[in-house]
Scaffold this active site. Structure first.
Site, short mmCIF file in Angstrom:
data_model
loop_
_atom_site.label_atom_id
_atom_site.label_comp_id
_atom_site.label_asym_id
_atom_site.label_seq_id
_atom_site.Cartn_x
_atom_site.Cartn_y
_atom_site.Cartn_z
N LYS A 54 0.84 -1.21 0.00
CA LYS A 54 0.00 0.00 0.00
C LYS A 54 0.87 1.26 0.00
O LYS A 54 0.59 2.23 -0.72
CB LYS A 54 -0.92 0.00 1.22
CG LYS A 54 -2.03 -1.06 1.12
CD LYS A 54 -2.75 -1.26 2.45
CE LYS A 54 -3.76 -2.41 2.35
NZ LYS A 54 -4.41 -2.71 3.64
N GLN A 98 -3.81 -0.87 9.86
CA GLN A 98 -3.85 -2.22 9.31
C GLN A 98 -4.39 -3.21 10.35
O GLN A 98 -3.92 -3.24 11.48
CB GLN A 98 -2.44 -2.64 8.86
CG GLN A 98 -2.36 -4.00 8.20
CD GLN A 98 -3.09 -4.06 6.86
OE1 GLN A 98 -3.03 -3.13 6.06
NE2 GLN A 98 -3.80 -5.14 6.62
N ASP A 124 -10.46 3.26 4.38
CA ASP A 124 -10.79 1.84 4.31
C ASP A 124 -12.31 1.63 4.18
O ASP A 124 -12.76 0.53 3.88
CB ASP A 124 -10.31 1.12 5.59
CG ASP A 124 -8.99 0.40 5.37
OD1 ASP A 124 -8.71 0.02 4.22
OD2 ASP A 124 -8.25 0.22 6.35
#
Ligand code: NAP
Length: 311
Positions: A54, A98, A124
């Protein structure tokens, strides 16, 4: 029949190539690039790989990436304090923590952390605000994996309208948002899970089957209607050579790959499904790269919205 391969890696490259000039235009207008804060806690190897990819992808499209790597012993209070700092920062348009978080942080930690992220920076798409907007089909930041699958279907000319879509898995990050996105695109949607009776029969009625389970090669030929589109979200690792041979066959290059790398990736869909399905996403090179591309898209959208130009 051999399934048409839906090349997620190619579509992801396309999306990122489209984003790059848009990111440059944002930076030229605003005097700074969109900023993405990424927080990784602990040493989970899969999470380290995801975060690295990412961060790399973000750098490539022109974002400012602010990576925070914290030890597994970090307290929940410290993570929440960091998220609060990133919420207040003008340079951070998106915040990504994460998951999974280290178990030692305790039950409920993940929800607490996600609830703390400013919904305007929730790239997200996991916040209650983002999910509520999805339920109501209003513009907002969408969960990246199902949003990537919708992009893939669109760009491959597969229209879910009027089709029966079956999703195996009801997680907050994949199964549920996937169901809503397909519903909004006029599919008739069935969601299956571990308590669904007659799972294979239900799946075999699907025109579009999405497998988001987390079990290597679980979806076999008997789950698939001939000609159906099959989307494989699963990312599972096989390290045992016998298992690799069992799934991929004795002549498969995956056997050498396992010997070199120690393991190979396999989805939730058995490789034999390629002989029945009309179209199929590969693993690797299917849904995974799209998830990263959609994170980039969300970050630019969050930056545009914060600058007063987005929806
Ligand atoms: P999750 O939260 O563990 O959810 C798994 C779902 O599968 C649950 O709803 C569970 O049912 C269902 N399930 C488990 N065993 C089953 C069975 N035997 N029969 C029917 N349903 C069953 O997983 P997730 O986060 O959604 O992820 C699913 C997979 O996708 C994982 O392999 C993950 O690594 C992968 N993934 C990939 C990407 C990507 O970018 N490619 C992104 C996210 C996730 P219950 O609810 O009844 O327990």
């Amino acid at each position: 029949m051999t399934a048409r391969i839906l090349d997620g890696a190619r579509v992801a490259r396309e999306i990122r190539a489209e984003l790059t000039p848009q990111v440059a235009a944002f930076a030229a207008r605003g005097g700074r690039p969109p900023g993405l804060g990424i927080v990784l806690i602990g040493e989970d190897p899969a999470s380290q790989i995801y975060v690295r990819s990412k961060a790399r992808a973000g750098g490539e499209v022109g974002f400012w990436i602010d990576l925070h790597v914290l030890p597994a012993s970090t307290s929940l209070a410290d993570v929440l304090a960091l998220v609060t700092t990133l919420n207040r920062s003008d340079r951070h348009d998106g915040i990504l923590v994460q998951s999974p978080l280290p178990q030692a942080m305790g039950e409920g930690a993940t929800r607490q952390v996600f609830d703390t992220i400013d919904p305007a920076k929730d790239v997200d798409g996991f916040s209650a605000e983002s999910v509520g907007r999805l339920v109501q089909n209003r513009p907002g930041l969408r969960s990246c994996t199902p949003a990537g699958i919708m992009e893939l279907l669109d760009r491959c000319g597969i229209d879910p309208a009027g089709r029966h879509a079956v999703i195996i898995g009801r997680s907050d990050i994949v199964g549920k948002p996937m169901a809503l996105m397909l519903l909004h695109r006029h599919a008739t949607v069935t969601i299956c899970h571990s308590r669904t009776p007659d799972l294979a029969d239900t799946c075999a009625r699907a025109d579009l089957l999405v497998a988001a389970i987390g079990r290597a090669g679980f979806v076999t030929r008997g789950f698939v209607k001939p000609g159906a589109t099959v989307v494989d979200v699963g990312m599972n690792r096989l390290s045992d050579e016998t298992e690799v041979r069992r799934f991929f066959g004795d002549g498969s290059p995956r056997i050498d790959e396992r010997a070199r790398k120690g393991s190979v990736l396999i989805g939730d869909v058995h490789p034999e499904v390629a002989e029945v399905a009309g179209a199929l996403t590969p693993v690797p090179g299917g849904v995974g790269p799209l998830t990263v591309a959609m994170l980039m898209k969300n970050t630019l959208a969050a930056a545009e919205a914060r600058a007063g130009r987005g929806t």
